[in-house]
Scaffold this active site. Structure first.
Site, PDB file in Angstrom:
ATOM      1  N   ARG A 103      48.688  -6.906 -20.530  1.00  9.88           N
ATOM      2  CA  ARG A 103      47.259  -6.870 -20.880  1.00  9.88           C
ATOM      3  C   ARG A 103      46.995  -6.224 -22.237  1.00  9.88           C
ATOM      4  O   ARG A 103      45.913  -6.374 -22.798  1.00  9.88           O
ATOM      5  CB  ARG A 103      46.475  -6.135 -19.782  1.00  9.88           C
ATOM      6  CG  ARG A 103      47.009  -4.756 -19.531  1.00  9.88           C
ATOM      7  CD  ARG A 103      46.511  -4.172 -18.226  1.00  9.88           C
ATOM      8  NE  ARG A 103      45.329  -3.372 -18.422  1.00  9.88           N
ATOM      9  CZ  ARG A 103      44.871  -2.491 -17.529  1.00  9.88           C
ATOM     10  NH1 ARG A 103      45.494  -2.340 -16.368  1.00  9.88           N
ATOM     11  NH2 ARG A 103      43.804  -1.795 -17.758  1.00  9.88           N
TER      12      ARG A 103
ATOM     13  N   CYS B  18      36.607  -3.455  -9.784  1.00  6.37           N
ATOM     14  CA  CYS B  18      36.442  -2.438 -10.832  1.00  6.37           C
ATOM     15  C   CYS B  18      37.232  -2.773 -12.091  1.00  6.37           C
ATOM     16  O   CYS B  18      37.311  -1.974 -13.009  1.00  6.37           O
ATOM     17  CB  CYS B  18      36.812  -1.058 -10.307  1.00  6.37           C
ATOM     18  SG  CYS B  18      38.505  -0.958  -9.762  1.00  6.37           S
TER      19      CYS B  18
ATOM     20  N   HIS C 246      44.173  -0.334 -21.943  1.00  5.96           N
ATOM     21  CA  HIS C 246      43.364   0.874 -21.776  1.00  5.96           C
ATOM     22  C   HIS C 246      42.694   1.326 -23.057  1.00  5.96           C
ATOM     23  O   HIS C 246      41.644   1.957 -23.025  1.00  5.96           O
ATOM     24  CB  HIS C 246      44.200   1.986 -21.151  1.00  5.96           C
ATOM     25  CG  HIS C 246      44.505   1.663 -19.733  1.00  5.96           C
ATOM     26  ND1 HIS C 246      45.675   1.052 -19.360  1.00  5.96           N
ATOM     27  CD2 HIS C 246      43.766   1.786 -18.620  1.00  5.96           C
ATOM     28  CE1 HIS C 246      45.642   0.828 -18.074  1.00  5.96           C
ATOM     29  NE2 HIS C 246      44.510   1.263 -17.595  1.00  5.96           N
TER      30      HIS C 246
ATOM     31  N   ARG D 290      39.916   8.206  -8.585  1.00  9.58           N
ATOM     32  CA  ARG D 290      41.255   7.626  -8.426  1.00  9.58           C
ATOM     33  C   ARG D 290      42.294   8.668  -8.814  1.00  9.58           C
ATOM     34  O   ARG D 290      42.169   9.287  -9.876  1.00  9.58           O
ATOM     35  CB  ARG D 290      41.407   6.387  -9.310  1.00  9.58           C
ATOM     36  CG  ARG D 290      42.751   5.697  -9.075  1.00  9.58           C
ATOM     37  CD  ARG D 290      42.877   4.434  -9.873  1.00  9.58           C
ATOM     38  NE  ARG D 290      42.996   4.703 -11.294  1.00  9.58           N
ATOM     39  CZ  ARG D 290      42.999   3.753 -12.227  1.00  9.58           C
ATOM     40  NH1 ARG D 290      42.886   2.487 -11.883  1.00  9.58           N
ATOM     41  NH2 ARG D 290      43.125   4.060 -13.501  1.00  9.58           N
TER      42      ARG D 290
ATOM     43  N   ARG E 169      38.705   7.365 -13.607  1.00  6.93           N
ATOM     44  CA  ARG E 169      40.128   7.352 -13.987  1.00  6.93           C
ATOM     45  C   ARG E 169      40.497   8.784 -14.369  1.00  6.93           C
ATOM     46  O   ARG E 169      40.038   9.273 -15.392  1.00  6.93           O
ATOM     47  CB  ARG E 169      40.350   6.419 -15.183  1.00  6.93           C
ATOM     48  CG  ARG E 169      40.167   4.935 -14.874  1.00  6.93           C
ATOM     49  CD  ARG E 169      40.417   4.108 -16.134  1.00  6.93           C
ATOM     50  NE  ARG E 169      40.583   2.701 -15.864  1.00  6.93           N
ATOM     51  CZ  ARG E 169      39.640   1.776 -16.107  1.00  6.93           C
ATOM     52  NH1 ARG E 169      38.477   2.116 -16.595  1.00  6.93           N
ATOM     53  NH2 ARG E 169      39.890   0.501 -15.847  1.00  6.93           N
TER      54      ARG E 169
ATOM     55  N   GLU F 112      45.719  -4.408  -7.011  1.00  8.56           N
ATOM     56  CA  GLU F 112      45.906  -4.780  -8.424  1.00  8.56           C
ATOM     57  C   GLU F 112      47.270  -5.399  -8.698  1.00  8.56           C
ATOM     58  O   GLU F 112      47.677  -5.523  -9.844  1.00  8.56           O
ATOM     59  CB  GLU F 112      45.633  -3.592  -9.350  1.00  8.56           C
ATOM     60  CG  GLU F 112      46.344  -2.324  -8.988  1.00  8.56           C
ATOM     61  CD  GLU F 112      45.945  -1.144  -9.883  1.00  8.56           C
ATOM     62  OE1 GLU F 112      45.339  -1.350 -10.943  1.00  8.56           O
ATOM     63  OE2 GLU F 112      46.272  -0.014  -9.501  1.00  8.56           O
TER      64      GLU F 112
ATOM     65  N   ASN G 197      42.301  -6.132 -13.867  1.00  5.90           N
ATOM     66  CA  ASN G 197      43.052  -6.038 -15.129  1.00  5.90           C
ATOM     67  C   ASN G 197      44.553  -6.139 -14.859  1.00  5.90           C
ATOM     68  O   ASN G 197      45.259  -6.960 -15.435  1.00  5.90           O
ATOM     69  CB  ASN G 197      42.772  -4.719 -15.849  1.00  5.90           C
ATOM     70  CG  ASN G 197      41.293  -4.453 -16.016  1.00  5.90           C
ATOM     71  OD1 ASN G 197      40.510  -5.391 -16.050  1.00  5.90           O
ATOM     72  ND2 ASN G 197      40.916  -3.199 -16.098  1.00  5.90           N
ATOM     73  N   ASP G 198      45.018  -5.261 -13.976  1.00  9.59           N
ATOM     74  CA  ASP G 198      46.440  -5.321 -13.645  1.00  9.59           C
ATOM     75  C   ASP G 198      46.753  -6.559 -12.802  1.00  9.59           C
ATOM     76  O   ASP G 198      47.824  -7.135 -12.922  1.00  9.59           O
ATOM     77  CB  ASP G 198      46.873  -4.048 -12.898  1.00  9.59           C
ATOM     78  CG  ASP G 198      47.136  -2.915 -13.876  1.00  9.59           C
ATOM     79  OD1 ASP G 198      47.707  -3.192 -14.948  1.00  9.59           O
ATOM     80  OD2 ASP G 198      46.761  -1.775 -13.588  1.00  9.59           O
TER      81      ASP G 198
HETATM   82  C1  PEP Z   1      42.626  -2.543 -13.109  1.00 10.44           C
HETATM   83  O1  PEP Z   1      43.846  -2.616 -13.211  1.00 10.44           O
HETATM   84  O2  PEP Z   1      41.867  -3.537 -13.041  1.00 10.44           O
HETATM   85  C2  PEP Z   1      41.960  -1.222 -13.068  1.00 10.44           C
HETATM   86  C3  PEP Z   1      40.674  -1.102 -12.847  1.00 10.44           C
HETATM   87  O3  PEP Z   1      42.727  -0.129 -13.332  1.00 10.44           O
HETATM   88  P1  PEP Z   1      43.186   0.279 -14.815  1.00 10.44           P
HETATM   89  O4  PEP Z   1      42.437  -0.583 -15.765  1.00 10.44           O
HETATM   90  O5  PEP Z   1      42.884   1.720 -14.976  1.00 10.44           O
HETATM   91  O6  PEP Z   1      44.651  -0.003 -14.779  1.00 10.44           O
HETATM   92 MG    MG Z   2      45.069  -0.850 -12.917  1.00 12.29          MG
END
Ligand code: PEP
Ligand code: MG
Length: 616
Positions: A505, A542, A224, A367, A331, A471, A494-495
Site C-alpha cells: 500500500r 475503518c 501510513h 487499537r 491508532r 484486514e 487498507n491492509d
Molecule cells: C487498515 O489496514 O485498513 C487499517 C485501518 O489499519 P492501518 O491503516 O492502521 O493499518
Molecule cells: Mg491495518
C-alpha cells in the site's frame, strides 16, 4: 547543497528541451503523483534532499561497539535501497542524463557494499570507540584525502571521485542520524516540503500550521504516511517520479493534492486558476460546515454512525469540529513513535485519559499497538523480536508481535482498563489471522483485569468489548470462526486490499495495482460484514474506503452502518449519506457484486454518484 547525483539530475533536467526556458526563466513544468490529501497550495519549495549539516562528533563506550556496527550495517542497507530506487527512476530523465547517472549510481551501490569505506568505518568504531556517523565521516575524509593526494593529471577526475566518497558518507550520515525532519526548524512558513520519502514517524512531527503541503517521490495512497497527512489536513501528493530532480529549494510551485499534481514555475494563468480553486474550496468548506449538527441519516430514516480515526492527539480538535460520533480507530502507534524507549504503563494511562476526557461519553475504540511492516519505530527495536525477514509485512507484526512479547500487551491492556471507566471504551486487536489469536489475547486481557481488580483499581463491571481487525484475506474468510471469539469487527480495508492483491500500500512503483475496488477485496468485505451481521455483532469499516463518499452507497448496500475515517472526510460522507436510500444502495451493491472488472466497478460507482447528485 544538493547531492551530487541530484545536481547532475537537476542539470540534466534543466538541459532537457521539454521543461525548457522562456525568456531566461524556467518554463512551467507539471509533474503527476498520487493524489493523497486534497487542497490547493501556492508556495515555495523546501527541498529536504539537501545534505544535512555534519553530525556532531560522538565517542562511545566499548559496550556500544556492536550496537554502532549494527546501526552502520542497517544504514548501509537502507542507503543501498535508496540508491537502487533512484536507479529505477532514471527513466523519467532525458537519455543523456540517464547515461551519465547510471554508472555513478552503480558506483554508489558498490561503495555501500563491502567497500573500503564501510570496512574502515567498522574498524574505527571498534578501535577508536567512535559513533558510526563519526567513524563514517573520518573514514570518508581519509579516503578522499588519499584520492586527492594521488599523482596524475586528471585533477578533475580525482576531485570527482573524492566528491563521490563524501557524497556517500553524507547519505550514510543522514540515514544514521535519521533526523532529517526533526531538524525542520528553519522551514519557512507556507513552504511546500519536497522529499525522497517521508516516514509515518516524520509525518507525525509536521506542523500543519507551518508546512503548507508535502510532495514526495515515494509512497502510496493508503500507506501510513498518506493517512497521517490526510489526518493533519496537509495537502499532499506522494509517488511523484522525477520530483526531487526537478524541484529546487526556493522554486515557486502550485500543488493540487486532490488532483495529484504539482506545477513548478507556474505561469500567471496557472496561478490565477489555483486562486479560483482556493476560493471554491473555502466556499465548499463553509457549506459542509453547516452539516455538522445534522444527523447522518438516509432519506428513508436509517441512522448511520460516522466516527473518526485518530493517529495523533493533535487531531482531537479536528474531530470535534467535524462532528464525529466518537473515535472508531485510535491508532496507538503515536505513543511509540519518535522516542528511544518504550512508554511505560503510567505514560500510556495519561495519553488515553486525555483522549477519553476530550471525547466525553462518545465511544472510543482503542487499537493495541500495530507495530511492524512500514510502521518502523525506533523505540521497539531494542529487546523486541522485530521481523527482519525478507517480507516484514508478512512477518512478526500486529497481534503476532504482542503475543510473542505479552508484556507489551499486558501493559497496554492495563493502561486502557485503568481509564476505561472514564468513557465508552472498546479495545481492538490488529492483524488477526486465526481465531485462537483472539482467544489468547482475551486470556491475557482477563488475567490483567483480575490483577488490577485485586489491586483495587476501579474497573467497569463489564469489561470493554474486545474486537478483531479484519484486514487479511485469511481473517475475512474465517470471519465466522473469528466472530465466535471477538465482540466486534473493524474491517481494515487498507491492509485487506494490500494482502489480497499482493500490492504494498505504500509502494509508489505498484500503486497503480492497489485497488480496494477490486472485486476480490469487495467480496471479502461483504463476506466479513455478513458474518458479523448474522451474529448481530457490531461491524465497522475503518480503512480509507470509509472516508470516500463515492463508496458510501456501495458500503451501505453491503450492510455496513458504522464508518470510521479521517475527521476531515466526515462532512462529505455525511452529505452522501443524507442523499441516499438504503433500498437503492442494496440494489446498487448487488449490481456491483456481479462485476468482475474493477474498471467497470469504478464506472458504476461514478455513475451512481452522478445519478444521486442529479436527483438532489
Ligand atoms: C487498515 O489496514 O485498513 C487499517 C485501518 O489499519 P492501518 O491503516 O492502521 O493499518
Ligand atoms: Mg491495518
Amino acid at each position: 547543497m544538493k547531492t551530487e547525483a541530484g545536481q547532475k539530475a537537476d542539470a540534466a533536467a534543466k538541459a532537457d528541451p521539454k521543461p525548457g526556458r522562456r525568456n531566461g526563466k524556467p518554463a512551467e513544468q507539471r509533474l503527476v503523483g498520487i493524489a493523497v490529501s486534497p487542497g490547493i497550495v501556492i508556495g515555495t519549495i523546501y527541498d529536504t534532499t539537501e545534505a544535512p549539516a555534519e553530525a556532531p562528533r560522538r565517542a562511545i563506550t566499548a559496550e556500544a561497539v556492536e550496537m554502532e556496527r549494527t546501526k552502520l550495517q542497517d544504514a548501509a542497507a537502507l542507503s543501498r535501497k535508496q540508491v537502487s530506487k533512484l536507479k529505477t527512476r532514471l527513466s523519467v530523465l532525458p537519455e543523456e542524463a540517464q547515461e551519465e547517472l547510471e554508472p555513478l549510481l552503480d558506483a554508489y551501490i558498490l561503495m555501500l557494499g563491502n567497500s573500503r569505506l564501510l570496512r574502515g568505518a567498522r574498524k574505527r568504531i571498534g578501535e577508536e570507540l567512535l559513533s558510526a556517523e563519526t567513524a563514517v565521516q573520518d573514514e570518508a575524509e581519509a579516503i578522499a584525502q588519499a584520492i586527492l593526494a594521488a599523482k596524475g593529471d586528471d585533477k578533475a577526475g580525482l576531485n570527482r571521485r573524492a566528491g563521490e566518497v563524501r557524497e556517500i558518507a553524507r547519505r550514510l550520515t543522514r540515514n544514521l542520524t535519521a533526523t532529517p525532519f526533526r531538524s525542520l526548524k528553519g522551514v519557512p512558513a507556507g513552504a511546500i516540503l519536497v522529499a525522497d520519502e517521508l516516514t509515518p514517524a516524520d509525518a507525525a512531527l509536521l506542523e500543519p500550521g507551518k508546512i503548507a503541503a508535502v510532495a514526495t517521490e515515494e509512497g502510496g495512497a493508503d500507506g501510513h504516511t498518506a493517512i497521517m497527512l490526510r489526518a493533519l489536513g496537509i495537502p499532499a501528493i506522494l509517488g511523484c517520479h522525477g520530483l526531487t530532480a526537478a524541484a529546487q529549494r526556493g522554486d515557486m510551485a502550485v500543488l493540487d493534492g486532490g488532483a495529484g499534481l504539482i506545477t513548478l514555475h507556474p505561469e500567471p494563468a496557472t496561478i490565477t486558476r489555483a486562486k479560483e480553486g482556493l476560493a471554491a474550496q473555502a466556499k465548499e468548506r463553509a457549506r459542509l460546515g453547516k452539516l455538522r449538527r445534522l444527523p447522518a441519516e438516509t432519506t428513508d430514516g436509517q441512522l448511520v454512525e460516522l466516527q473518526a480515526n485518530l493517529e495523533i492527539p493533535a487531531e482531537l480538535p479536528l474531530i470535534a469540529q467535524a462532528g464525529a460520533q466518537g473515535i472508531g480507530l485510535l491508532r496507538t502507534e503515536f505513543l511509540f513513535m519518535n522516542r528511544e524507549d518504550l512508554p511505560d504503563e503510567d505514560a500510556q494511562v495519561e495519553a488515553y485519559r486525555a483522549v477519553l476526557e476530550a471525547m466525553g461519553q462518545d465511544p472510543v475504540t482503542i487499537r493495541v499497538l500495530d507495530w511492524g511492516g512500514e510502521k518502523d519505530m525506533e523505540a521497539l527495536a531494542e529487546g523486541v523480536p522485530v521481523s527482519t525477514g525478507p517480507n516484514p509485512a508478512l512477518g512478526l507484526r500486529g497481534l503476532r508481535l504482542l503475543l510473542k512479547r505479552p508484556q507489551l500487551l499486558e501493559e497496554q491492556f492495563a493502561a486502557i482498563l485503568r481509564v476505561a471507566h472514564l468513557g465508552q471504551v472498546r479495545i481492538l486487536l490488529p492483524m488477526v489471522t486465526v481465531p485462537s489469536e483472539v482467544a489468547q489475547a482475551r486470556e491475557i486481557y482477563e488475567r490483567v483485569a483480575r490483577r488490577l481488580r485485586r489491586r483495587g483499581e476501579a474497573l467497569p463491571e463489564k469489561l470493554p468489548p474486545l474486537g478483531a481487525m479484519i484486514e487479511t484475506p485469511g481473517a475475512a474468510l474465517a470471519a465466522d470462526a473469528i466472530a465466535l471469539e471477538a465482540d466486534f469487527f473493524a474491517i481494515g480495508t487498507n491492509d485487506l486490499a494490500m494482502y489480497t492483491l499482493a500490492v504494498d500500500r505504500a509502494e509508489a512503483e505498484v500503486a497503480h495495482l492497489y485497488d480496494p475496488l477490486h472485486p476480490a477485496v469487495l467480496r471479502l468485505v461483504q463476506f466479513a460484514t455478513e458474518a458479523a451481521l448474522r451474529l448481530r455483532m457490531p461491524v465497522s469499516i475503518c480503512g480509507e474506503m470509509a472516508g470516500n463518499p463515492l463508496l458510501t452507497p456501495l458500503l451501505l448496500g453491503l450492510g455496513v452502518r458504522t464508518f470510521s475515517m479521517n475527521a476531515s472526510a466526515i462532512p462529505r460522507v455525511k452529505q452522501a449519506v443524507r442523499g441516499l436510500d438504503i433500498g437503492d444502495c442494496a440494489r446498487f451493491a448487488r449490481r456491483v457484486m456481479e462485476q468482475s472488472d474493477p474498471a467497470r466497478i469504478r464506472e458504476l460507482v461514478a455513475g451512481f454518484a452522478e445519478g444521486v447528485s442529479e436527483r438532489a
